[in-house]
Design a protein around this motif. Structure first.
Motif, PDB file in Angstrom:
ATOM      1  N   GLN A 266       6.317  -4.122   4.472  1.00  0.00           N
ATOM      2  CA  GLN A 266       5.907  -3.276   5.590  1.00  0.00           C
ATOM      3  C   GLN A 266       7.099  -2.514   6.160  1.00  0.00           C
ATOM      4  OE1 GLN A 266       4.091  -6.391   7.939  1.00  0.00           O
ATOM      5  NE2 GLN A 266       2.013  -5.779   7.364  1.00  0.00           N
ATOM      6  N   ASP A 267       8.212  -3.207   6.342  1.00  0.00           N
ATOM      7  CA  ASP A 267       9.406  -2.569   6.904  1.00  0.00           C
ATOM      8  C   ASP A 267       9.955  -1.488   5.969  1.00  0.00           C
ATOM      9  OD1 ASP A 267       9.180  -4.230   9.080  1.00  0.00           O
ATOM     10  OD2 ASP A 267      10.777  -5.609   8.443  1.00  0.00           O
ATOM     11  N   ALA A 268       9.762  -1.668   4.660  1.00  0.00           N
ATOM     12  CA  ALA A 268      10.273  -0.709   3.673  1.00  0.00           C
ATOM     13  C   ALA A 268       9.293   0.427   3.399  1.00  0.00           C
ATOM     14  CB  ALA A 268      10.596  -1.429   2.370  1.00  0.00           C
ATOM     15  N   GLY A 269       8.142   0.409   4.055  1.00  0.00           N
ATOM     16  CA  GLY A 269       7.139   1.441   3.806  1.00  0.00           C
ATOM     17  C   GLY A 269       6.457   1.283   2.468  1.00  0.00           C
ATOM     18  N   MET A 270       6.351   0.041   1.993  1.00  0.00           N
ATOM     19  CA  MET A 270       5.759  -0.202   0.676  1.00  0.00           C
ATOM     20  C   MET A 270       4.349  -0.794   0.773  1.00  0.00           C
ATOM     21  SD  MET A 270       7.886   1.006  -1.470  1.00  0.00           S
ATOM     22  CE  MET A 270       7.552   0.331  -3.106  1.00  0.00           C
ATOM     23  N   MET A 271       3.651  -0.460   1.859  1.00  0.00           N
ATOM     24  CA  MET A 271       2.240  -0.813   1.993  1.00  0.00           C
ATOM     25  C   MET A 271       1.501   0.350   2.636  1.00  0.00           C
ATOM     26  SD  MET A 271       1.900  -4.800   3.075  1.00  0.00           S
ATOM     27  CE  MET A 271       0.232  -4.813   2.400  1.00  0.00           C
ATOM     28  N   TRP A 272       0.253   0.550   2.191  1.00  0.00           N
ATOM     29  CA  TRP A 272      -0.626   1.456   2.926  1.00  0.00           C
ATOM     30  C   TRP A 272      -1.175   0.691   4.138  1.00  0.00           C
ATOM     31  CZ3 TRP A 272      -1.492   1.789  -2.636  1.00  0.00           C
ATOM     32  CH2 TRP A 272      -1.050   2.988  -3.187  1.00  0.00           C
ATOM     33  N   SER A 273      -1.817  -0.427   3.851  1.00  0.00           N
ATOM     34  CA  SER A 273      -2.331  -1.374   4.845  1.00  0.00           C
ATOM     35  C   SER A 273      -2.642  -2.632   4.066  1.00  0.00           C
ATOM     36  CB  SER A 273      -3.593  -0.833   5.527  1.00  0.00           C
ATOM     37  OG  SER A 273      -4.661  -0.759   4.595  1.00  0.00           O
ATOM     38  N   TRP A 274      -2.935  -3.733   4.766  1.00  0.00           N
ATOM     39  CA  TRP A 274      -3.232  -4.940   4.012  1.00  0.00           C
ATOM     40  C   TRP A 274      -4.486  -4.750   3.152  1.00  0.00           C
ATOM     41  CZ3 TRP A 274      -1.423  -8.566   1.478  1.00  0.00           C
ATOM     42  CH2 TRP A 274      -2.242  -9.580   0.980  1.00  0.00           C
ATOM     43  N   GLN A 275      -5.506  -4.081   3.703  1.00  0.00           N
ATOM     44  CA  GLN A 275      -6.742  -3.884   2.951  1.00  0.00           C
ATOM     45  C   GLN A 275      -6.515  -2.950   1.749  1.00  0.00           C
ATOM     46  OE1 GLN A 275      -6.518  -3.726   6.295  1.00  0.00           O
ATOM     47  NE2 GLN A 275      -7.566  -5.684   6.692  1.00  0.00           N
ATOM     48  N   ALA A 276      -5.728  -1.898   1.941  1.00  0.00           N
ATOM     49  CA  ALA A 276      -5.483  -0.944   0.849  1.00  0.00           C
ATOM     50  C   ALA A 276      -4.501  -1.497  -0.170  1.00  0.00           C
ATOM     51  CB  ALA A 276      -4.976   0.380   1.412  1.00  0.00           C
ATOM     52  N   GLY A 277      -3.554  -2.309   0.282  1.00  0.00           N
ATOM     53  CA  GLY A 277      -2.634  -2.965  -0.636  1.00  0.00           C
ATOM     54  C   GLY A 277      -1.212  -2.431  -0.603  1.00  0.00           C
ATOM     55  N   TYR A 278      -0.403  -2.966  -1.488  1.00  0.00           N
ATOM     56  CA  TYR A 278       1.001  -2.603  -1.608  1.00  0.00           C
ATOM     57  C   TYR A 278       1.164  -1.271  -2.330  1.00  0.00           C
ATOM     58  CZ  TYR A 278       2.321  -7.499  -0.585  1.00  0.00           C
ATOM     59  OH  TYR A 278       2.511  -8.720   0.002  1.00  0.00           O
ATOM     60  N   LYS A 279       2.204  -0.543  -1.972  1.00  0.00           N
ATOM     61  CA  LYS A 279       2.679   0.556  -2.805  1.00  0.00           C
ATOM     62  C   LYS A 279       3.654  -0.051  -3.811  1.00  0.00           C
ATOM     63  CE  LYS A 279       2.588   3.801   1.095  1.00  0.00           C
ATOM     64  NZ  LYS A 279       3.415   4.679   1.967  1.00  0.00           N
ATOM     65  N   PHE A 280       3.354   0.065  -5.081  1.00  0.00           N
ATOM     66  CA  PHE A 280       4.239  -0.483  -6.105  1.00  0.00           C
ATOM     67  C   PHE A 280       5.415   0.447  -6.369  1.00  0.00           C
ATOM     68  CE2 PHE A 280       0.468  -2.718  -8.435  1.00  0.00           C
ATOM     69  CZ  PHE A 280       0.242  -3.486  -7.307  1.00  0.00           C
TER      70      PHE A 280
ATOM     71  N   PHE B  49       4.513  10.878  -4.855  1.00  0.00           N
ATOM     72  CA  PHE B  49       3.704  10.033  -5.725  1.00  0.00           C
ATOM     73  C   PHE B  49       3.825   8.598  -5.188  1.00  0.00           C
ATOM     74  CE2 PHE B  49       3.661  12.453 -10.062  1.00  0.00           C
ATOM     75  CZ  PHE B  49       3.244  13.604  -9.411  1.00  0.00           C
ATOM     76  N   HIS B  50       2.714   8.046  -4.734  1.00  0.00           N
ATOM     77  CA  HIS B  50       2.662   6.648  -4.294  1.00  0.00           C
ATOM     78  C   HIS B  50       1.651   5.932  -5.180  1.00  0.00           C
ATOM     79  CE1 HIS B  50       3.973   7.812   0.100  1.00  0.00           C
ATOM     80  NE2 HIS B  50       4.887   8.091  -0.822  1.00  0.00           N
ATOM     81  N   MET B  51       2.087   4.909  -5.893  1.00  0.00           N
ATOM     82  CA  MET B  51       1.217   4.215  -6.833  1.00  0.00           C
ATOM     83  C   MET B  51       1.153   2.737  -6.495  1.00  0.00           C
ATOM     84  SD  MET B  51       1.328   1.952  -9.602  1.00  0.00           S
ATOM     85  CE  MET B  51       2.988   2.071 -10.263  1.00  0.00           C
ATOM     86  N   GLY B  52      -0.060   2.184  -6.554  1.00  0.00           N
ATOM     87  CA  GLY B  52      -0.236   0.753  -6.366  1.00  0.00           C
ATOM     88  C   GLY B  52      -1.643   0.365  -6.750  1.00  0.00           C
ATOM     89  N   SER B  53      -1.939  -0.928  -6.666  1.00  0.00           N
ATOM     90  CA  SER B  53      -3.321  -1.352  -6.822  1.00  0.00           C
ATOM     91  C   SER B  53      -4.064  -1.006  -5.544  1.00  0.00           C
ATOM     92  CB  SER B  53      -3.392  -2.858  -7.092  1.00  0.00           C
ATOM     93  OG  SER B  53      -2.877  -3.155  -8.369  1.00  0.00           O
ATOM     94  N   HIS B  54      -5.351  -0.723  -5.671  1.00  0.00           N
ATOM     95  CA  HIS B  54      -6.155  -0.351  -4.509  1.00  0.00           C
ATOM     96  C   HIS B  54      -6.917  -1.582  -4.045  1.00  0.00           C
ATOM     97  CE1 HIS B  54      -6.119   3.769  -6.730  1.00  0.00           C
ATOM     98  NE2 HIS B  54      -4.951   3.457  -6.205  1.00  0.00           N
ATOM     99  N   GLY B  55      -6.260  -2.356  -3.169  1.00  0.00           N
ATOM    100  CA  GLY B  55      -6.854  -3.616  -2.760  1.00  0.00           C
ATOM    101  C   GLY B  55      -7.061  -4.509  -3.968  1.00  0.00           C
ATOM    102  N   SER B  56      -8.249  -5.069  -4.070  1.00  0.00           N
ATOM    103  CA  SER B  56      -8.579  -5.905  -5.230  1.00  0.00           C
ATOM    104  C   SER B  56      -9.528  -5.197  -6.187  1.00  0.00           C
ATOM    105  CB  SER B  56      -9.229  -7.216  -4.747  1.00  0.00           C
ATOM    106  OG  SER B  56     -10.400  -6.938  -3.980  1.00  0.00           O
ATOM    107  N   SER B  57      -9.776  -3.889  -5.949  1.00  0.00           N
ATOM    108  CA  SER B  57     -10.758  -3.173  -6.762  1.00  0.00           C
ATOM    109  C   SER B  57     -10.144  -2.482  -7.975  1.00  0.00           C
ATOM    110  CB  SER B  57     -11.492  -2.142  -5.896  1.00  0.00           C
ATOM    111  OG  SER B  57     -10.577  -1.211  -5.334  1.00  0.00           O
TER     112      SER B  57
END
Length: 259
Positions: free
Chosen positions: A143-157, A177-185
């Motif tokens: 969170q401090d590094a800006g590597m999350m959208w939100s807990w529900q949306a997930g981490y920015k990888f 370009f921000h890439m990560g998994s989209h929650g658990s979907s």
């Protein structure tokens, strides 16, 4: 003459025994490994905000931010045995603007000659599905590094930002370009396995450094080619995010190993 031969034979036997004992002593116990993640652009060292790079024939970019999550580190030795670094300690954020973050120190690694390394880019679903309370200190760090959208949306990888110009866009324009998994979907977590250029000799008395180079040019011209004039802002995208994940997966090589 027989006495001389006997003395020589004893000397050789003692020497072999001593060497064998010494070798056995060296390859027991545990040591440390340092991983260095060195970002580049083609053959040039990556410089934030001060250098211009050719993205393709028509676009130039200046990169302002690069971050990515490295996780689930495993080392394979010359006997084919795999050491898995403890999962709870195996999540790291590499940031181009933070030199210290580019060095990962692994402790309590069994002494051996290692020939391969595997690591993930991002946070695997197993970890994410442990919930917010199961993330430990890494959640706050991300969170401090800006590597999350939100807990529900997930981490920015992976985060890749800057400015670009092109034949069509002559004024500097922001790209991200921000890439990560989209929650658990949608699961965009991928793992990279690299052969080492030479063995990493982990001993109780020596710490090898594995130098990994990440070529950021692969993001725009890897398996999938991206033109910023067509897609300058990619965040949560069911089609393009997996393509970025594949490009990220292909940008790593082991440059050398210091023993």
């Amino acid at each position: 003459m027989k006495i001389t031969k006997y003395i020589v034979a004893c000397f050789i036997a003692i020497s072999i025994t001593a060497c064998s004992s010494e070798d056995e002593e060296i390859i027991t116990g545990e040591g440390k490994v340092t991983l260095e993640f060195d970002n580049s652009y083609l053959t040039s060292d990556l410089l934030l905000s001060t250098a211009s790079y050719s993205a393709n024939e028509s676009e130039e970019i200046t990169i302002s931010d690069v971050k990515y999550i490295v996780s689930n580190i495993r080392l394979e030795n010359s006997e084919g045995e795999v050491f898995t670094y403890p999962k709870e300690d195996s999540y790291f954020i590499i940031s181009e603007s933070d030199t210290d973050s580019q060095f990962i120190s692994l402790s309590n690694v069994p002494a051996a000659d290692y020939t391969k390394i595997t690591f993930g880019i991002g946070v695997d679903q197993e970890k994410y599905l442990e919930g917010a309370t199961g993330q430990g200190d890494f959640l706050t760090l991300a969170q401090d590094a800006g590597m999350m959208w939100s807990w529900q949306a997930g981490y920015k990888f992976f985060v890749f930002e800057g400015l670009y110009t092109s034949d069509e866009t002559t004024t500097e324009t922001a790209f991200a370009f921000h890439m990560g998994s989209h929650g658990s979907s949608v699961d965009n977590y991928k793992e990279v396995t690299l052969s080492l250029t030479n063995t990493a000799r982990v001993r109780t008395t020596s710490t090898p450094e594995i130098h990994v180079v990440a070529d950021l040019s692969n993001i725009l011209s890897g398996t999938t080619t991206f033109l910023l004039d067509d897609a300058a802002q990619i965040h949560v995208d069911a089609v393009k995010s997996p393509q970025i994940a594949t490009n990220v997966n292909g940008m790593f090589v082991v440059d050398h190993v210091h023993n």
